[in-house]
Design a protein around this motif. Structure first.
Motif, PDB file in Angstrom:
ATOM      1  N   GLU A 128       0.851  -1.186   0.000  1.00  0.00           N
ATOM      2  CA  GLU A 128       0.000   0.000   0.000  1.00  0.00           C
ATOM      3  C   GLU A 128       0.885   1.233   0.000  1.00  0.00           C
ATOM      4  N   PRO A 129       0.441   2.321  -0.635  1.00  0.00           N
ATOM      5  CA  PRO A 129       1.249   3.543  -0.632  1.00  0.00           C
ATOM      6  C   PRO A 129       1.436   4.100   0.776  1.00  0.00           C
ATOM      7  N   ALA A 130       2.505   4.863   0.938  1.00  0.00           N
ATOM      8  CA  ALA A 130       2.795   5.503   2.226  1.00  0.00           C
ATOM      9  C   ALA A 130       3.469   6.834   1.961  1.00  0.00           C
ATOM     10  N   GLU A 131       3.432   7.705   2.959  1.00  0.00           N
ATOM     11  CA  GLU A 131       4.159   8.965   2.907  1.00  0.00           C
ATOM     12  C   GLU A 131       5.255   8.912   3.956  1.00  0.00           C
ATOM     13  N   SER A 132       6.346   9.594   3.691  1.00  0.00           N
ATOM     14  CA  SER A 132       7.498   9.501   4.589  1.00  0.00           C
ATOM     15  C   SER A 132       7.161   9.902   6.024  1.00  0.00           C
ATOM     16  N   ASN A 133       6.266  10.866   6.198  1.00  0.00           N
ATOM     17  CA  ASN A 133       5.932  11.288   7.558  1.00  0.00           C
ATOM     18  C   ASN A 133       5.032  10.290   8.279  1.00  0.00           C
ATOM     19  N   GLN A 134       4.555   9.265   7.584  1.00  0.00           N
ATOM     20  CA  GLN A 134       3.731   8.223   8.197  1.00  0.00           C
ATOM     21  C   GLN A 134       4.552   7.021   8.643  1.00  0.00           C
ATOM     22  N   ILE A 135       5.780   6.929   8.195  1.00  0.00           N
ATOM     23  CA  ILE A 135       6.603   5.744   8.457  1.00  0.00           C
ATOM     24  C   ILE A 135       7.437   5.945   9.718  1.00  0.00           C
ATOM     25  N   THR A 136       7.426   4.931  10.573  1.00  0.00           N
ATOM     26  CA  THR A 136       8.275   4.891  11.758  1.00  0.00           C
ATOM     27  C   THR A 136       9.400   3.906  11.480  1.00  0.00           C
ATOM     28  N   ALA A 137      10.637   4.334  11.715  1.00  0.00           N
ATOM     29  CA  ALA A 137      11.793   3.480  11.449  1.00  0.00           C
ATOM     30  C   ALA A 137      12.603   3.296  12.724  1.00  0.00           C
ATOM     31  N   LYS A 138      12.955   2.022  13.010  1.00  0.00           N
ATOM     32  CA  LYS A 138      13.811   1.698  14.156  1.00  0.00           C
ATOM     33  C   LYS A 138      14.888   0.740  13.668  1.00  0.00           C
TER      34      LYS A 138
END
Length: 161
Positions: A128-138
């Protein structure tokens, strides 16, 4: 034709081919076997023994798992030995780009080198599409974990003229 360009063309063609066309062409059991055999040959292990150019990087690094739950999409990428400072993540719609680099951990001539320690670049199609401000990265213990909430779109009726 340049071998790298042929490999790229074959990967693209396979995405749109519904049958195992390559089975008849290369007399391998499958296109994937052909690609695996040739990508293994081209894994980034430094310059070619004959002094030629370095082989093209693997297109399947890092190893990635993608899970879809009722509420989110979870992407896991194995990046043992890398640091978060040397990893870049970007997104455009439903495509995720993972890039990174690592300096060699040990000086000296490699006798056997199976682990990827060079630059990598991998484009991953997201469910599904996403926007960079919606993604959490650890990033912990060599595992990059990316998560984003699923977007639920209500079905809307389209009028036919």
């Amino acid at each position: 034709m340049d071998f790298n360009k042929l490999m790229q063309w074959m990967e693209l063609a396979q995405k749109y081919q519904t049958t195992d066309f390559w089975n008849g062409v290369f007399e391998q059991t499958s296109f994937n076997q052909f690609m695996k055999e040739n990508m293994d040959m081209s894994s980034p292990q430094g310059p070619a023994p004959d002094g030629g150019a370095a082989p093209m990087p693997r297109s399947d690094f890092p190893a990635v798992d993608i899970y879809v739950t009722d509420t989110e999409v979870i992407i896991l990428a194995d990046l043992a030995g890398y640091t978060k400072e040397n990893i870049q993540v970007s997104v455009s719609g439903a495509r995720l780009l993972l890039r990174g680099s690592m300096n060699s951990m040990i000086a000296g001539q490699a006798f056997l080198k199976e682990r990827t320690q060079d630059e990598f670049r991998r484009i991953i199609d997201l469910p599904e599409p996403a926007e960079s401000n919606q993604i959490t990265a650890k990033f912990e213990h060599g595992l990059l974990r990316l998560t984003y909430n699923r977007q639920y779109m209500e079905e809307e009726r389209v009028n036919i003229e």
